[in-house]
Write a protein that holds these residues in place. Sequence first.
Motif, short mmCIF file in Angstrom:
data_model
loop_
_atom_site.label_atom_id
_atom_site.label_comp_id
_atom_site.label_asym_id
_atom_site.label_seq_id
_atom_site.Cartn_x
_atom_site.Cartn_y
_atom_site.Cartn_z
N CYS A 146 15.21 50.41 -37.89
CA CYS A 146 15.42 51.87 -37.92
C CYS A 146 15.50 52.34 -39.37
N HIS A 147 14.85 51.57 -40.24
CA HIS A 147 14.85 51.83 -41.69
C HIS A 147 14.20 53.20 -41.98
N VAL A 148 14.88 53.99 -42.82
CA VAL A 148 14.32 55.28 -43.25
C VAL A 148 14.61 55.48 -44.74
N TYR A 149 13.93 56.48 -45.33
CA TYR A 149 14.23 56.87 -46.71
C TYR A 149 14.87 58.25 -46.71
N VAL A 150 15.99 58.35 -47.40
CA VAL A 150 16.69 59.63 -47.52
C VAL A 150 16.88 59.91 -49.00
N ASP A 151 16.50 61.08 -49.41
CA ASP A 151 16.68 61.47 -50.82
C ASP A 151 18.14 61.21 -51.22
N MET A 168 25.76 70.20 -34.80
CA MET A 168 24.30 70.22 -34.65
C MET A 168 23.63 70.33 -36.02
N ALA A 169 22.58 69.56 -36.22
CA ALA A 169 21.84 69.63 -37.49
C ALA A 169 20.35 69.51 -37.20
N LYS A 170 19.56 70.30 -37.92
CA LYS A 170 18.11 70.13 -37.81
C LYS A 170 17.68 69.09 -38.82
N ILE A 171 17.06 68.03 -38.32
CA ILE A 171 16.64 66.94 -39.19
C ILE A 171 15.14 66.74 -39.02
N THR A 172 14.46 66.59 -40.16
CA THR A 172 13.00 66.42 -40.12
C THR A 172 12.64 64.97 -40.44
N PHE A 173 11.88 64.37 -39.54
CA PHE A 173 11.37 63.01 -39.74
C PHE A 173 9.92 63.11 -40.17
N ILE A 174 9.55 62.40 -41.22
CA ILE A 174 8.15 62.40 -41.65
C ILE A 174 7.61 60.97 -41.52
N GLU A 175 6.63 60.82 -40.64
CA GLU A 175 6.04 59.49 -40.43
C GLU A 175 5.25 59.07 -41.66
N SER A 188 19.02 54.13 -40.22
CA SER A 188 19.36 55.41 -39.58
C SER A 188 20.41 55.24 -38.48
N CYS A 189 20.64 54.01 -38.02
CA CYS A 189 21.69 53.79 -37.01
C CYS A 189 23.07 53.85 -37.62
N GLN A 190 23.14 53.86 -38.95
CA GLN A 190 24.44 53.85 -39.62
C GLN A 190 24.82 55.22 -40.19
N ILE A 191 23.97 56.23 -39.91
CA ILE A 191 24.26 57.58 -40.40
C ILE A 191 24.67 58.44 -39.22
N LYS A 192 25.91 58.86 -39.21
CA LYS A 192 26.42 59.74 -38.13
C LYS A 192 26.16 61.19 -38.48
N VAL A 193 25.58 61.92 -37.55
CA VAL A 193 25.18 63.29 -37.82
C VAL A 193 26.39 64.23 -37.83
N THR A 194 26.41 65.11 -38.85
CA THR A 194 27.39 66.20 -38.89
C THR A 194 26.61 67.48 -39.19
N ALA A 195 27.26 68.63 -38.97
CA ALA A 195 26.59 69.91 -39.21
C ALA A 195 26.14 70.04 -40.67
N GLU A 196 26.86 69.37 -41.56
CA GLU A 196 26.52 69.41 -42.99
C GLU A 196 25.13 68.86 -43.29
N MET A 197 24.59 68.09 -42.36
CA MET A 197 23.29 67.46 -42.62
C MET A 197 22.13 68.34 -42.20
N ASP A 198 22.41 69.59 -41.83
CA ASP A 198 21.34 70.50 -41.45
C ASP A 198 20.31 70.58 -42.58
N GLY A 199 19.05 70.38 -42.25
CA GLY A 199 18.00 70.43 -43.27
C GLY A 199 17.62 69.08 -43.85
N LEU A 200 18.30 68.04 -43.41
CA LEU A 200 18.02 66.69 -43.92
C LEU A 200 16.57 66.28 -43.60
N VAL A 201 15.95 65.65 -44.58
CA VAL A 201 14.59 65.14 -44.38
C VAL A 201 14.62 63.62 -44.53
#
Lengths: 404, 106
Positions: free
Chosen positions: B49-54, B1-8, B85-98
């Motif tokens: 499903c394009h997104v920007y990730v630091d 589980m990871a908390k991920i924040t999406f900013i429109e 974003s369809c190519q990024i598989k969520v892991t617990a390590e991604m908690d806090g991802l924006v």
Amino acid sequence: MSGTLIIGGGQAALSAAAELRKHRYDRPITMLTDEAVAPYQRPPLSKAYLSGELSRDRLWLKPAAWYQNAGINLRTAVHITALDRGACDVIAHTGERIGYDTLILAMGGQARRLPVPGTNLDRVHVLRTLAETETLSAAFHEARSIIIIGAGYIGLEVAASARKRGMAVTVLEAAARPMARTASALVGGWFGAIHRGYGVDLRVNTPVKAIVGDEKATGVELDDGEMIEADLVLVAAGLSVNDGLAATAGLACEDGIVVDHQARTEDGNIYAIGDVARFHSRLYDRSLRLESVQNAVDQARVAARAICGQAVDYDPVPWFWSDQYEMKLQITGLIEGADERVRRGDPEEGRFALFHLRDGVMIACEAINSVPEYRAAQHMIATGARPAPDRLRNPGVAMKTFLP
Amino acid sequence: MAKITFIEYDGAEHSVDIQDGLTVMEGAIRNMVPGIDADCGGACACATCHVYVDPAWSGKIGERSSMEESMLDFASDVQDASRLSCQIKVTAEMDGLVVRLPKEQG
């Protein structure tokens, strides 16, 4: 206050509902689907879902809460039997009348039945809906062999999924090559060779005379009298379009409900979208009925915008994809009518693209494990580009250089 | 589980919990985050499903595959931070991802 009524529960129907809300349509929206479940993704059914790599809960297009949040009244297992245009009602199998101000027809189609004896036997399957896929998937667990009638996308994708599960697979195609309806001879033949390499008994020019068995199908009889045995038979012979409701109600239909550039039928209150709709393409200067996710989603957007008074014309660059084994086939445009074909890359290496030009203009591209070629071709088709064939053919010339 | 924040694109934020094994795209759809259409359902065929990730996160979310790279090469508003974003598989390590959404998906 009837609002908009959407008949259908596929990706076109769902996209229309979502787009109406996105454009701030504030009237009621009701979706009626004859399936027992909410809208789901169809493409994975014959691929990752059937092979067991994708679980059922990952198929839903929207979570259950979305319908309530968006104010979409989704009603499942409702069969519409008639359309009363005079009263602006549709009539359900129960006799219930459901009114509309605007009607969107998105009923798609159903798996085509073969005109041969034996298609009603047990163990004869089709694959269009989730329910049909689940029946087939359950049968997969106990079966060691399958005969697939039809070497189109669905037939070949199921063949790949069945081989992944270790089943003996026979594919019977009446035409001279696989994917004859949508792909070129080079690409269809190449996929045929790949399937044979994976151990599929793929036979072209092989029409079926009958599916045989008492109660349960035990095999297939070919036109030449040969009998082939298998535990299961899948009929993958394309789509039969659900335009009967519209035709009976007097709307123009020609293998699909005829619509204008805003997806509107000749009745100004009725739209038709997705697999069920036939429209005129300015890009290809002919009437088209497309069976694809792209068409479902984009035509839904066009209809929703027209209903919201923000009309735009629909004139898509079509795109399709198919996953078979480790091969990703991506097609953009339509290959029919090309007078020149340019190959880039080597089929022996499992990675190549075939560009189709007419009078020097890019009209289509079939790309196998070749995303840059596919993406660049999409842009070139949209802009009517005339790429130099010698440069296209040369893998040393980056695809990005073909864009303005 | 990871908390991920999406900013429109307009600044609206959505923080959602996404279970391991789903993609970031699927997490957005399940949590009704607007702006991620994902027409093709994650087949890496549409780039909606394009997104920007630091890029600082690339160690935890993995590099782009060559297919993803090629899809993005021809997308709109592409930056160094662009991902599908369809190519990024969520892991617990991604908690806090924006992740931020591009203008075209606003």
